[in-house]
Design a protein around this motif. Structure first.
Motif, mmCIF file in Angstrom:
data_model
loop_
_atom_site.group_PDB
_atom_site.id
_atom_site.type_symbol
_atom_site.label_atom_id
_atom_site.label_comp_id
_atom_site.label_asym_id
_atom_site.label_seq_id
_atom_site.Cartn_x
_atom_site.Cartn_y
_atom_site.Cartn_z
ATOM 1 N N SER A 176 47.090 25.750 10.438
ATOM 2 C CA SER A 176 46.656 26.752 9.486
ATOM 3 C C SER A 176 47.232 27.913 9.800
ATOM 4 O O SER A 176 47.667 28.528 8.633
ATOM 5 N N SER A 227 35.764 27.967 12.765
ATOM 6 C CA SER A 227 37.141 28.597 13.200
ATOM 7 C C SER A 227 37.495 29.256 11.735
ATOM 8 O O SER A 227 38.052 30.541 11.818
ATOM 9 N N LEU A 253 37.658 21.431 3.300
ATOM 10 C CA LEU A 253 37.053 21.007 4.578
ATOM 11 C C LEU A 253 35.278 20.918 4.259
ATOM 12 O O LEU A 253 34.885 19.865 4.783
ATOM 13 N N GLN A 282 33.633 22.212 14.016
ATOM 14 C CA GLN A 282 34.441 23.034 14.702
ATOM 15 C C GLN A 282 35.495 23.793 13.953
ATOM 16 O O GLN A 282 35.771 25.097 14.057
ATOM 17 N N VAL A 283 36.195 23.116 13.084
ATOM 18 C CA VAL A 283 37.352 23.688 12.269
ATOM 19 C C VAL A 283 36.591 24.657 11.225
ATOM 20 O O VAL A 283 37.203 25.931 10.957
ATOM 21 N N VAL A 289 40.962 19.489 16.542
ATOM 22 C CA VAL A 289 40.655 20.656 16.026
ATOM 23 C C VAL A 289 41.831 21.693 16.448
ATOM 24 O O VAL A 289 42.223 22.515 15.486
ATOM 25 N N LEU A 320 44.650 21.357 13.785
ATOM 26 C CA LEU A 320 44.419 21.638 12.376
ATOM 27 C C LEU A 320 44.368 23.153 12.753
ATOM 28 O O LEU A 320 44.874 23.974 11.422
ATOM 29 N N ILE A 321 43.813 23.936 13.591
ATOM 30 C CA ILE A 321 43.948 25.252 13.486
ATOM 31 C C ILE A 321 45.385 25.778 13.678
ATOM 32 O O ILE A 321 45.587 26.940 12.901
ATOM 33 N N THR A 337 34.014 17.432 14.505
ATOM 34 C CA THR A 337 35.305 17.990 14.449
ATOM 35 C C THR A 337 35.369 18.955 13.140
ATOM 36 O O THR A 337 35.895 20.006 13.139
ATOM 37 N N GLN A 338 35.129 18.496 12.073
ATOM 38 C CA GLN A 338 35.047 19.209 10.734
ATOM 39 C C GLN A 338 33.899 20.750 11.006
ATOM 40 O O GLN A 338 34.392 21.775 10.426
ATOM 41 N N ILE A 362 45.085 19.978 7.382
ATOM 42 C CA ILE A 362 44.101 19.851 6.911
ATOM 43 C C ILE A 362 43.488 19.014 5.854
ATOM 44 O O ILE A 362 42.892 18.184 5.867
#
Length: 315
Positions: free
Chosen positions: A263, A29, A160, A25-26, A256, A259-260, A22-23, A293
């Motif tokens: 953001s 991004s 992150l 991927q974020v 993900v 979180l995106i 997960t981390q 996040i």
């Protein structure tokens, strides 16, 4: 170690592997979004260059080129023939006068042509300089406009990445307990091993009936996909035989996306703000504190501490 303890250990490993996925991927991004907010771009300032004259009709120069040497030749012939007042001298004088007039006309034409070329060159330079100054100013305004969003993204990225480092460190500490052979480290094998214990198919790791052997057999027979990049590309195909892996990736993708989106929503709140310096930093810090996040990172830290305490009690 009994089956229940192994299952618990695999559960913690699977959870941490999922969080690392997960981390990653974020982080990817956020880095991509930051790449779309570059610093000041480099523009090449135009340099004025003296222009070459455009083509112009140089008939006068041609006439001067013919008449002046001709006049000299005729004067010489007049001297050689002692014809000081005759035909050769009269024609020579006429050719000389015509040549001189043509020469000055040619110089005047050349001067006019050079002036015209200089004027056009100056116009082009002025237009290029104006475009350059406009581009530099627009880029300056863009950087100022994007600065709050960029600061936010940089802060989230740092938060992150720091969390990712801690998660990886915790995962390595659990792996180094020596329960799982290094060959089976990773999200894909750990999810499969956990599934064998969770369903009761296996109650031990090693041996003919062990989870290692079952995993190796299923990989060799192509019943399961063992490479993560292929798993991601063929996610729908693994749902039946690799249910735990499918659920982990689906849950991760959902996280993900959440979180995106959060953001982006926070970034939109910074659009068009005029605050600078300490006021801007304070506003960004406040948004950071309440962001998904930050909440996610705090939850990861709490869970990792709990896992280490549990692992230390088990082993």
């Amino acid at each position: 170690m009994n089956a229940a303890a192994i299952k618990e250990h695999l559960s913690m490993l699977m959870d941490l592997e999922k969080e690392i996925y997960t981390q990653n991927q974020v982080i990817a991004s956020l880095e991509y979004k930051l790449s779309g907010l570059p610093d000041y771009r480099q523009y090449v300032k135009p340099v004025y260059q003296q222009a070459s004259p455009h083509y112009y009709d140089d008939t006068a120069a041609n006439v001067a080129f013919l008449c002046l040497p001709g006049a000299v030749l005729l004067f010489v012939l007049g001297l050689l023939l002692y014809d000081f007042r005759g035909f050769f001298w009269e024609i020579a004088l006429l050719a000389f006068i015509v040549g001189i007039i043509a020469f000055f006309i040619s110089r005047l034409n050349a001067s006019d042509a050079q002036h015209s070329a200089d004027v056009e060159s100056k116009k082009r330079y002025d237009a290029a300089l104006k475009a350059y100054n406009l581009s530099v100013e627009q880029d300056r305004l863009r950087v100022e406009r994007e600065r709050p969003k960029k600061l936010l993204l940089q802060g989230q990225l740092k938060t992150l990445k720091d969390a990712h480092k801690k998660t990886v460190d915790t995962l390595n500490k659990l792996y180094n307990k020596g329960v799982i052979h290094k060959k089976y480290w990773g999200l894909v094998p750990i999810c499969s091993l956990y599934g064998y214990f969770d369903t009761g198919v296996c109650t031990q790791l090693e041996g003919h009936e062990g989870a290692y052997n079952k995993y190796d057999t299923e990989c060799r027979l192509d019943r399961i996909i063992s490479k993560l990049d292929q798993v991601i590309q063929r996610l729908d195909e693994i749902k039946e035989l690799q249910q735990d892996l499918y659920d982990a990736i689906e849950e991760s993708n959902c996280k993900v996306g959440q979180l995106i989106r959060n953001s982006e929503r926070i970034s939109d709140q910074l659009s068009g703000i005029q605050s600078q310096g300490a006021e801007l930093n304070a506003r960004i810090a406040n948004l950071q504190t309440t962001s998904d996040i930050n909440l996610y990172v705090n939850a990861c830290a709490k869970r990792e501490l709990e896992y280490m305490n549990r692992a230390n009690r088990i082993f």
